[in-house]
Design an enzyme around this catalytic site. Structure first.
Site, PDB file in Angstrom:
ATOM      1  N   PHE A  15     -18.804   4.979  18.694  1.00 21.28           N
ATOM      2  CA  PHE A  15     -18.122   3.950  19.478  1.00 21.28           C
ATOM      3  C   PHE A  15     -18.388   2.572  18.941  1.00 21.28           C
ATOM      4  CE2 PHE A  15     -19.072   7.240  22.923  1.00 21.28           C
ATOM      5  CZ  PHE A  15     -17.931   7.948  22.624  1.00 21.28           C
ATOM      6  N   TRP A  48     -12.651   0.339  24.963  1.00 25.46           N
ATOM      7  CA  TRP A  48     -13.797  -0.035  24.126  1.00 25.46           C
ATOM      8  C   TRP A  48     -14.456   1.208  23.550  1.00 25.46           C
ATOM      9  CZ3 TRP A  48     -18.968   1.198  24.296  1.00 25.46           C
ATOM     10  CH2 TRP A  48     -19.844   0.418  23.522  1.00 25.46           C
ATOM     11  N   HIS A  49     -14.468   2.290  24.321  1.00 30.81           N
ATOM     12  CA  HIS A  49     -15.136   3.505  23.869  1.00 30.81           C
ATOM     13  C   HIS A  49     -14.374   4.213  22.753  1.00 30.81           C
ATOM     14  CE1 HIS A  49     -17.617   3.075  27.498  1.00 30.81           C
ATOM     15  NE2 HIS A  49     -18.462   3.881  26.893  1.00 30.81           N
ATOM     16  N   GLY A  50     -13.084   4.034  22.661  1.00 30.81           N
ATOM     17  CA  GLY A  50     -12.372   4.699  21.584  1.00 30.81           C
ATOM     18  C   GLY A  50     -10.873   4.614  21.726  1.00 30.81           C
TER      19      GLY A  50
END
Length: 476
Positions: free
Chosen positions: A476, A326-328
């Protein structure tokens, strides 16, 4: 439009004045004004991406209406899949398309069969990871019959686009935020003052702490090979401070701003640096995201599989890897999530025993546990900050070498002065750890002491404001 910008300093009082003194008589008109203000706020980054917010809003409002009236289980499941497909489809395309194309190409090249593929120049829309999860939770909760759908498109549009938390959260749930758009708000002076207090502390954390750490961290991580292990360790320590002060600072400003308009947003950070084990720290960091994955990923996985130690372990790894993703779109984030799962498992598997042994509020005598937990976080952020896994492992090879005991490159009078602000930051957070935000405990102070503190914070905010930096989680 950044919270730490002159534009926002002009935007906020204008919206506040119109909201309370021009449009306060009719709730629907007030909500329409909030939608317009929120869309303008977002358009200041790139007006073209307003289309994505509008599409998510339209699709999930229609799906919510249909789910509310549908009785057939198969039809309800199909409607839910439409919402999931649209929301995750948009998120996946803008955030992960190039990642999958590049790794697909690398996989075939590894076997000597390179493919002719090309990536796209895709700009990541600001906040898409946040409002996508917010709208998705709305349809999932209706599907599970936890909430009833709203029949007012304006209320729902305001819920999706509410400008204080649109770009970087907290990721609100419909059961908390949506009803607040359905009831008349009244101005409460005490809430507004507390909101301003929280905004002030959030700006101080962002401008005087996070933005002071950023140049040092950027310089060292840009060329880690030329620095000693001691300098790299301090850089990892500073980035840990930076990302917390940056993101929790944003959350404080968002929550405080919402209070000015009569809204209560959920607490997003609960002093995670004072956690006594990693499980506690994880539950206190980015609470709106961790509880989202708990409710919509971990619990459904747990219900779908027999409860054994092995399934608990695999479920934890699935959730943490997804959180990292989800963060990248980078292997560093996936490894960061994997490492956090390893950290988290011991306390997760022994949660019942741990819960009966200590108070919910950390005490000074528990400092060794807090220091150990903090060091685990420092080591993990090396992967979070590094551009590649190779860079992260190269940094660790230096940290765990004899150069760890060399004199750091960062020691000078200016940096020692900045360090005093970090010490002040820790003291204030420790004193305020029982409250919803760090300055809440100051309400019992004599007015003269409160005013001195406010003026001091304001002075340093303006003093350091010349080196404005974007919030980290905008990426993000």
């Amino acid at each position: 439009m950044l919270f730490n910008s002159l534009d926002f300093a002009l935007f906020l009082p204008v919206v506040f004045f119109c909201y309370w003194f021009v449009f306060q008589r009719q709730l629907r008109i007030q909500n329409i004004f909030l939608v317009a203000a929120s869309y303008f706020f977002y358009a200041c980054w790139d007006w073209r991406f307003l289309t994505l917010i509008a599409v998510s809003t339209f699709v999930d409002f229609i799906v919510g209406q249909a789910l509310g009236s549908a009785k057939n289980p198969k039809l309800r499941k199909q409607l839910l899949y439409i919402s999931i497909f649209v929301n995750l489809g948009l998120l996946g395309f803008f955030k992960f398309f190039n990642f999958f194309v590049e790794n697909f190409h690398a996989a075939f090249s590894l076997f000597g069969k390179p493919l002719e593929v090309s990536t796209l120049h895709i700009v990541l829309p600001v906040g898409i990871s946040f409002y996508t999860f917010q709208t998705l939770s709305y349809t999932i909760d209706i599907y599970k019959r936890k909430i009833e759908p709203t029949h007012d498109p304006v209320e729902f549009a305001a819920f999706v686009s509410f400008f204080p938390q649109l770009v970087a959260g907290p990721i609100e749930r419909a059961k908390n935020l949506l009803p607040q758009f359905q009831t008349k708000r009244t101005f409460q002076y005490s809430e507004a003052v507390d909101g301003m207090r929280q905004i002030g502390w959030g700006l101080f954390k962002k401008i005087a702490i996070a933005d002071r750490c950023a140049p040092l961290v950027n310089e060292i991580f840009a060329d880690p090979a030329s620095h000693h292990g001691s300098t790299l360790f301090i850089a990892a320590f500073l980035f840990t401070i930076q990302i917390y002060a940056d993101f929790s600072g944003y959350s404080d400003i968002a929550i405080g701003t919402a209070k000015l308009f009569g809204f209560r947003l959920m607490q997003n950070f609960n002093y995670p640096f004072f956690s006594r084990d990693f499980g506690e720290g994880w539950r206190k960091w980015h609470i709106s995201l961790t509880t989202w994955f708990r409710d919509y990923v971990y619990i459904p996985l747990a219900k779908a599989r027999a409860v054994t130690t092995w399934t608990k372990i695999t479920n934890v790894f699935i959730v943490f890897v997804l959180v990292g993703f989800w963060h990248g779109a980078n292997w560093t984030f996936l490894f960061w999530g994997f490492l956090h799962a390893i950290y988290f498992l011991p306390t997760h598997l022994s949660r019942g025993v741990r819960r009966n042994r200590r108070s919910p509020i950390p005490e000074l005598r528990e400092a060794p546990q807090m220091v150990f937990c903090f060091l685990l976080t420092v080591f993990s952020v090396v992967f979070f900050r590094s551009e590649t896994l190779q860079q992260a492992f190269a940094i660790f090879s230096k940290i765990f070498s004899r150069t760890l005991f060399d004199r750091p490159d960062l020691i000078n009078d200016q940096n020692i002065f900045y360090a005093s602000f970090i010490i002040f930051f820790f003291i204030v957070e420790w004193k305020g750890r029982r409250g919803k935000h760090a300055l809440e405990w100051m309400t019992n102070w004599h007015k003269s002491y409160r005013m001195l503190t406010y003026y001091s914070l304001t002075f340093f905010i303006f003093w350091f404001a010349n080196q404005k930096q974007e919030f980290i989680y905008f990426d993000f």
